[in-house]
Design an enzyme around this catalytic site. Structure first.
Site, PDB file in Angstrom:
ATOM      1  N   ARG A 157       4.410 -11.938  10.206  1.00  0.00           N
ATOM      2  CA  ARG A 157       5.245 -12.416   9.107  1.00  0.00           C
ATOM      3  C   ARG A 157       6.297 -13.348   9.698  1.00  0.00           C
ATOM      4  NH1 ARG A 157       4.967  -6.664   8.361  1.00  0.00           N
ATOM      5  NH2 ARG A 157       3.818  -6.071   6.464  1.00  0.00           N
ATOM      6  N   LYS A 181       8.428  -4.551   8.423  1.00  0.00           N
ATOM      7  CA  LYS A 181       9.156  -4.086   7.240  1.00  0.00           C
ATOM      8  C   LYS A 181       9.635  -2.651   7.441  1.00  0.00           C
ATOM      9  CE  LYS A 181       7.032  -6.969   3.656  1.00  0.00           C
ATOM     10  NZ  LYS A 181       6.270  -6.953   2.396  1.00  0.00           N
ATOM     11  N   HIS A 253       3.046 -17.842   5.863  1.00  0.00           N
ATOM     12  CA  HIS A 253       2.165 -16.746   5.459  1.00  0.00           C
ATOM     13  C   HIS A 253       0.704 -17.188   5.399  1.00  0.00           C
ATOM     14  CE1 HIS A 253       3.164 -12.638   4.577  1.00  0.00           C
ATOM     15  NE2 HIS A 253       2.205 -12.565   3.670  1.00  0.00           N
ATOM     16  N   ARG A 256      -0.832 -16.262   8.583  1.00  0.00           N
ATOM     17  CA  ARG A 256      -1.091 -14.815   8.638  1.00  0.00           C
ATOM     18  C   ARG A 256      -2.361 -14.464   7.852  1.00  0.00           C
ATOM     19  NH1 ARG A 256       1.392  -9.577   9.070  1.00  0.00           N
ATOM     20  NH2 ARG A 256       1.389  -8.371   7.144  1.00  0.00           N
ATOM     21  N   HIS A 279       0.175  -3.339   7.684  1.00  0.00           N
ATOM     22  CA  HIS A 279       0.124  -2.927   6.282  1.00  0.00           C
ATOM     23  C   HIS A 279       0.207  -1.405   6.200  1.00  0.00           C
ATOM     24  CE1 HIS A 279      -2.119  -6.806   4.889  1.00  0.00           C
ATOM     25  NE2 HIS A 279      -0.809  -6.964   4.902  1.00  0.00           N
ATOM     26  N   TYR A 288      -8.462  -9.286   1.583  1.00  0.00           N
ATOM     27  CA  TYR A 288      -9.209 -10.262   2.381  1.00  0.00           C
ATOM     28  C   TYR A 288     -10.714 -10.137   2.185  1.00  0.00           C
ATOM     29  CZ  TYR A 288      -4.667 -10.897   4.413  1.00  0.00           C
ATOM     30  OH  TYR A 288      -3.336 -11.147   4.566  1.00  0.00           O
TER      31      TYR A 288
END
Length: 307
Positions: A157, A181, A253, A256, A279, A288
Site C-alpha cells: 500500500r 493497517k 494501488h 498493488r 488482507h 483477483y
C-alpha cells in the site's frame, strides 16, 4: 481538508471522542481510518444543526437517521453512501456495547447496491514501460525507480511504502517487514532486482541528502530529507502515466493490484497472496479471481479430472 463539525450538544462531542479511543486502542485502526469514521458522524451532526434537531446520540431516532441518509443520497455516490451508513452503524453499535443505547437506529437501513468494482491493472509490459519512463538523470530518478519497483515487487500500500524503514530491510533473509493497517506487521519477500534498485537509491540521492531529525531511519525521502507524502507518490505515478498516454486510471494501488493479479496468473495460490498483501480476510483477496476469466478456464482445463 477535513471539515469542522459544529456539534449540536456536548454529548455528541464526548461520545465521538470515546468512540475514537475505542477504534484506536481496542480495534487498532489507523489514524486515517478513525478520521473517516469520525467524519461520517460529523456529517450527521451538521445535518442535525442545520435542521435545528436537538437530539443526543442516545435518543436519536430511526426516522431522523433515515432523513439524514435520504439527504446524503442526493450529495454522494452509492459507494460513499454505503460507507457512511456502515460508519454510523459502527458508532451506534459501540453505544450499545457501552450500554448507552438498546438499539441501533440504522439497523433496518440497507446500504445501496454498489456492485463490485474490479480494480484496474497493468500488464507486465506496461509496468516495464512505466519504469523505463522514469528520468534517471534527475536527482529523484533512482528514488522513483526504487519506489515503483518496491510497490510492484512487494505489493505494498502507498502508506506502507512511505513509512518503510531502513531497519525493516532484511535483505540477507530476502524479506522486508511491513507495518500495515491497524499497525499489524507482516514479512513480505523482496526480489533481488528490487533490492538492487533500493541499494542504488541509497548510494546515490539518499546518501547526499541533509536528512532531518526523526527521519534518519525512513527509507524514501524527499529532497528536503523528510518522509514523502501519499500525495507525492500519487503525483509521481500520475505524471509517468500521462507521459506514456495510458488510458487507464493509474495510482499506487494499481501496482498493488497488478502484483496480486500477475502472481495469480502465474499459478500462485490465494492464501499466499493474502499473506503477502496483508488482507485480514481472504474474501478481499478473492476479487483477483474475477480479473482474468481466461486464466480460470486454463486452471479448469489443466487440473480438473473431467478436462
Amino acid at each position: 481538508m477535513k471539515k469542522k463539525c459544529y456539534f449540536v450538544n456536548m454529548s455528541w462531542n464526548n461520545d465521538i471522542k470515546k468512540f475514537q479511543s475505542f477504534l484506536r486502542i481496542e480495534r487498532g485502526l489507523s489514524t486515517n481510518t478513525v478520521e473517516n469514521y469520525s467524519y461520517d458522524i460529523e456529517r450527521l451532526c451538521l445535518f442535525l444543526k442545520e435542521n435545528k434537531i436537538d437530539v443526543s446520540p442516545v435518543n436519536i431516532t430511526e426516522e431522523t437517521c433515515q432523513e439524514f441518509i435520504y439527504h446524503v443520497s442526493k450529495e454522494v455516490n452509492p459507494r460513499s453512501q454505503s460507507r457512511i451508513i456502515s460508519g454510523l452503524k459502527s458508532f451506534f453499535n459501540y453505544l450499545i456495547f457501552e450500554d448507552l443505547r438498546v438499539d441501533n437506529p440504522l439497523e433496518l437501513i440497507d446500504s445501496p447496491k454498489t456492485g463490485r468494482k474490479l480494480p484496474d491493472t497493468l500488464s507486465v509490459e506496461e509496468i516495464d514501460k512505466l519504469i523505463e519512463a522514469i528520468d534517471l538523470t534527475s536527482n529523484e530518478g533512482e528514488r522513483n525507480r526504487a519506489m515503483i519497483e518496491t510497490l510492484y515487487g512487494c505489493g505494498l500500500r502507498v502508506s506502507e511504502l512511505i513509512t518503510l524503514k531502513i531497519s525493516d530491510l532484511f535483505f540477507e533473509e530476502g524479506f522486508i517487514k511491513i507495518t500495515g493497517k491497524g499497525n499489524k506487521q507482516r514479512f513480505v519477500p523482496i526480489s533481488d532486482i528490487t533490492q538492487k534498485y533500493i541499494h542504488r537509491y541509497k548510494e546515490s540521492m539518499r546518501k547526499d541528502l541533509n536528512i532531518q531529525k526523526g527521519h534518519e531511519d525512513t527509507l524514501f525521502l524527499n529532497r528536503r530529507g523528510r518522509q514523502l507524502t501519499r500525495a507525492m507518490i500519487f503525483t509521481i505515478i500520475k505524471n509517468l502515466a500521462m507521459k506514456l498516454s495510458f488510458f487507464k486510471t493509474i495510482s499506487p494501488h494499481t501496482l498493488r493490484h497488478s502484483f496480486a493479479t500477475h502472481l495469480l496468473e502465474n499459478g500462485a495460490d490465494l492464501r499466499s497472496i493474502q499473506l503477502m498483501l496483508g488482507h485480514e480476510s481472504i474474501i478481499t483477496t478473492e476479487i483477483y479471481v474475477h480479473l482474468d476469466r481466461k486464466f480460470l478456464t486454463e486452471v479448469l482445463n489443466n487440473y480438473h479430472p473431467r478436462r
